[in-house]
Write a protein that holds these residues in place. Structure first.
Motif, short mmCIF file in Angstrom:
data_model
loop_
_atom_site.label_atom_id
_atom_site.label_comp_id
_atom_site.label_asym_id
_atom_site.label_seq_id
_atom_site.Cartn_x
_atom_site.Cartn_y
_atom_site.Cartn_z
N ARG A 1 -36.62 -0.59 -10.82
CA ARG A 1 -35.30 0.03 -10.82
C ARG A 1 -34.45 -0.58 -9.65
NH1 ARG A 1 -34.07 6.48 -10.74
NH2 ARG A 1 -35.21 6.53 -8.72
N GLN B 1 -30.75 4.43 -18.02
CA GLN B 1 -31.09 5.94 -17.66
C GLN B 1 -29.68 6.59 -17.98
OE1 GLN B 1 -33.07 5.76 -13.15
NE2 GLN B 1 -32.83 7.66 -13.99
N SER C 1 -33.31 15.11 -12.32
CA SER C 1 -32.76 15.59 -11.36
C SER C 1 -31.18 15.45 -11.26
CB SER C 1 -33.52 14.76 -10.10
OG SER C 1 -34.82 14.96 -10.33
N ASP C 2 -30.99 14.05 -11.76
CA ASP C 2 -29.41 13.53 -11.60
C ASP C 2 -28.81 14.36 -12.77
OD1 ASP C 2 -30.23 10.61 -9.93
OD2 ASP C 2 -29.32 12.14 -9.20
O1 LIG Z 1 -32.50 11.63 -12.04
C1 LIG Z 1 -33.71 11.72 -12.09
O2 LIG Z 1 -34.78 12.64 -12.10
C2 LIG Z 1 -34.45 10.19 -11.81
O3 LIG Z 1 -33.89 9.33 -12.00
C3 LIG Z 1 -35.76 10.24 -11.11
C4 LIG Z 1 -35.50 10.58 -9.70
O4 LIG Z 1 -35.03 9.12 -9.01
C5 LIG Z 1 -36.33 10.95 -8.63
O5 LIG Z 1 -36.84 12.18 -9.49
C6 LIG Z 1 -37.78 10.25 -8.53
O6 LIG Z 1 -38.80 11.03 -7.72
#
Ligand SMILES: O=C(O)C(=O)C[C@H](O)[C@@H](O)CO
Length: 267
Positions: A73, A150, A177-178
């Motif tokens: 990545r 992503q 997460s994002d």
């Molecule tokens: O947005 C997310 O969720 C990801 O892209 C993974 C993150 O970077 C993180 O959860 C990795 O620990």
């Protein structure tokens, strides 16, 4: 002799589930240890980990020929960065924050040699061609590159169908997460609105015949994502495993209650 076969890409095409682990310590030694743990893939994180080009190169080196396939990545999907990573031997990429078909098309071109793309010809200097020992590398490399983009924002979700339609995009990875943060649920990827968005995204990705990817550090959540149809999924990170193991060991010895498995969420 051709470019090395990409087992991860081949497995996705056969619909074989691929279990992975995030490798974010930036340590070739730690990556080598993880490489022997039976995971199908390891994500070398150059976005949130300290892995710069030399460290990514070292991790690719120790994973070369190991059963766990290395996915890289980059911090962002820049053609100049992908070019260097390709020559270092990376064959599979997870590119963050993709929000348009135009962006996806540019990424496809960045990882392919002309006429299909714009990848510069220099692999003779790199591990990719086994340092110029693979005679047919240039004409066989494109087919063994796997591009995962992503989707981790509302804009990405809105453009998902156009992105999934791009030839050369092999899979779409939802970043919980994002995505949660962009939806107004910072740090809460397990809340219902985010989970519903992920479920819907998986349905749409599958409708386009592309692979569905995701990650979590919570095992209960991992089983839910698998039930939703995840085709490839990371269920932890080397950082999280190390912290939990060393903190847990001290607590166990001292008789301090050890926290249970991470529930829900996790990042
Ligand atoms: O947005 C997310 O969720 C990801 O892209 C993974 C993150 O970077 C993180 O959860 C990795 O620990």
């Amino acid at each position: 002799m051709s470019a090395p076969k990409n087992p991860f890409k081949a497995a996705l095409r056969k619909g074989e589930f691929q279990l992975g682990l995030w490798v974010a310590l930036g340590s070739a030694y730690a990556a080598e240890i993880a490489g022997g743990s039976g995971y199908d893939w390891l994500l070398i994180d150059g976005e949130h980990g300290p892995s710069d080009m030399p460290l990514i190169g070292a991790q690719l080196g120790v994973l070369r020929g190991r059963p766990a396939h290395a996915i890289v990545r980059p911090p962002m999907g820049e053609a100049w960065l992908l070019k260097q990573l390709l020559d270092l031997g990376a064959q599979t990429f997870l590119v963050p924050m993709v929000e348009s078909a135009e962006q996806a098309k540019a990424l496809v071109r960045a990882v392919r040699y002309p006429p299909a793309g714009i990848r510069g010809v220099g692999a003779g200097l790199g591990r990719a061609s086994d340092f110029n020992r693979i005679p047919d590398y240039l004409t066989t490399a494109n087919d063994e590159i796997c591009l995962i983009v992503q989707i981790e924002s509302r804009a990405g979700l809105a453009a998902l169908d156009e992105i999934a339609s791009v030839e050369g995009v092999d899979g779409l990875f939802i970043g919980p997460s994002d995505l949660a943060a962009d939806m107004g649920y910072l740090g809460q990827p397990s809340v219902a609105p985010v989970q519903e968005a992920i479920r819907d995204a998986f349905v749409r990705i599958h409708r386009h015949g592309k692979a569905r990817g995701i990650m979590t550090v919570a095992l209960d959540q991992a089983h839910e994502y698998r039930a939703m149809g995840a085709d490839f999924m990371a269920i932890g990170t080397d950082v999280n495993c190390l912290v939990r193991a060393i903190d847990g060991l001290r607590r166990s010895f001292l008789g301090v209650p050890v926290s249970g498995d991470q529930k829900g969420g996790g990042y």
